[in-house]
Design an enzyme around this catalytic site. Sequence first.
Site, mmCIF file in Angstrom:
data_model
loop_
_atom_site.group_PDB
_atom_site.id
_atom_site.type_symbol
_atom_site.label_atom_id
_atom_site.label_comp_id
_atom_site.label_asym_id
_atom_site.label_seq_id
_atom_site.Cartn_x
_atom_site.Cartn_y
_atom_site.Cartn_z
ATOM 1 N N ARG A 137 0.837 -1.196 0.000
ATOM 2 C CA ARG A 137 0.000 0.000 0.000
ATOM 3 C C ARG A 137 0.874 1.248 0.000
ATOM 4 N NH1 ARG A 137 -1.353 2.248 4.497
ATOM 5 N NH2 ARG A 137 -1.559 0.302 5.647
ATOM 6 N N TYR A 193 -16.849 17.618 -15.039
ATOM 7 C CA TYR A 193 -17.241 16.217 -14.983
ATOM 8 C C TYR A 193 -18.228 16.004 -13.833
ATOM 9 C CZ TYR A 193 -16.805 11.269 -13.744
ATOM 10 O OH TYR A 193 -17.079 9.967 -13.401
ATOM 11 N N ASP A 243 -7.372 19.761 -13.965
ATOM 12 C CA ASP A 243 -7.729 18.451 -14.509
ATOM 13 C C ASP A 243 -7.381 18.462 -15.992
ATOM 14 O OD1 ASP A 243 -8.966 16.198 -15.589
ATOM 15 O OD2 ASP A 243 -10.697 16.322 -14.250
ATOM 16 N N LYS A 295 -8.415 7.220 -18.987
ATOM 17 C CA LYS A 295 -8.746 7.757 -20.302
ATOM 18 C C LYS A 295 -7.538 7.692 -21.250
ATOM 19 C CE LYS A 295 -12.717 8.755 -18.298
ATOM 20 N NZ LYS A 295 -12.497 8.684 -16.852
#
Length: 380
Positions: free
Chosen positions: A46, A98, A170, A195
């Site tokens: 992690r 978004y 972004d 994406k």
Amino acid sequence: MKLATKFIHAGTEPDPSTGAIMTPIYQTSTYVQEAPGKNKGYEYARSQNPTRHALEEALAVIENGKHGLAFSSGVAATDAVLKLLVPGDEVVAGNDMYGGTYRLFTKIYEKAGIKFSFVDMTDTANISKAITPKTKLIWVETPTNPLLNVTDIAAVVAIGKAAKALVCVDNTFASPYLQNPLDLGADIVLHSATKYLGGHSDVIQGALVMNDDSLREQLYFIQKSCGAVPGPMDCFLVLRGIKTLHVRMQRHCENGIRIANFLRNHSKVGKVYWCGFEDHPGYAIASKQMRGFGGMMSFTLKDDSVATATKVLSSTKLFSLAESLGGVESLINHPASMTHASIPREERVKNGLSDSLIRLSVGIEDADDLIEDLRQAIEG
């Protein structure tokens, strides 16, 4: 280093134990230590993983940054940035964004005591008016999802510095191939690596890139403590995707030009939203801060009814009706009922997102085939 070379070699070195040219997938949850506290830089997956480390190095390189951090999704990366804030802090964000980001802001963090102001960022004066002494973060999407509005990043950075507020951009729609916000002074760049960075619709992942050492340590602490980390296989897939980002984006851009012009010249199409048109309000800024205009666009029909739009959405053969974007295959989307359904209708309509808007993610297929597919769907 030129872009094409950078994308292929970023973050990758031959595996020291075998010479493998591709970064291995270190599928492990923990690491053997020589003695308590004595390790080879890895303790628990992690916190650290060699495959993820290679990806984070690559993310920094392709965004011209110093530090990269990978997360389990784009929303998880957004969440990490918001965890820098405390109750009472304020955020100024774009009013075209978004839907998942809007949902996180308004449904989760407003309840935690963070205040959000949503403004039209095509005029940066609106940002200045919304700034208060409590503003700690300015959140920018450019080009925006789904209306392809453009914000002047350098101008926002100047406002942010004066207000002592962080600026996070972004950069998902543009990708590092078309735009590098850190070069324009942004503090943090965010990607939904699902994406364009991944590029093949086979991975969910998010990314943050920054230059400031202290900011990196704060965000790494959040990444490690909250645990929204990607697995090594997902990191491998994004590393592989980055290697072909430049050639994919070149085709996305080439196809985008042709399809945007086809739509604009079609007798049944109303308005086309694409920042590559010279009469687009943000064209001059986009030309200044981007290397091209990409394959994302939206449009409406002259018969501006939901029924007619739905017929087109259901009639394409090559454009698949699906959420997401940035893959090699072309997608068609209905923002009002899909990606932006979490935004109240009155807010969507006020900001220009109509119920009949259609969004395209133009892939890298042959442009003639894509145009014919849209033609038969619109005219059929």
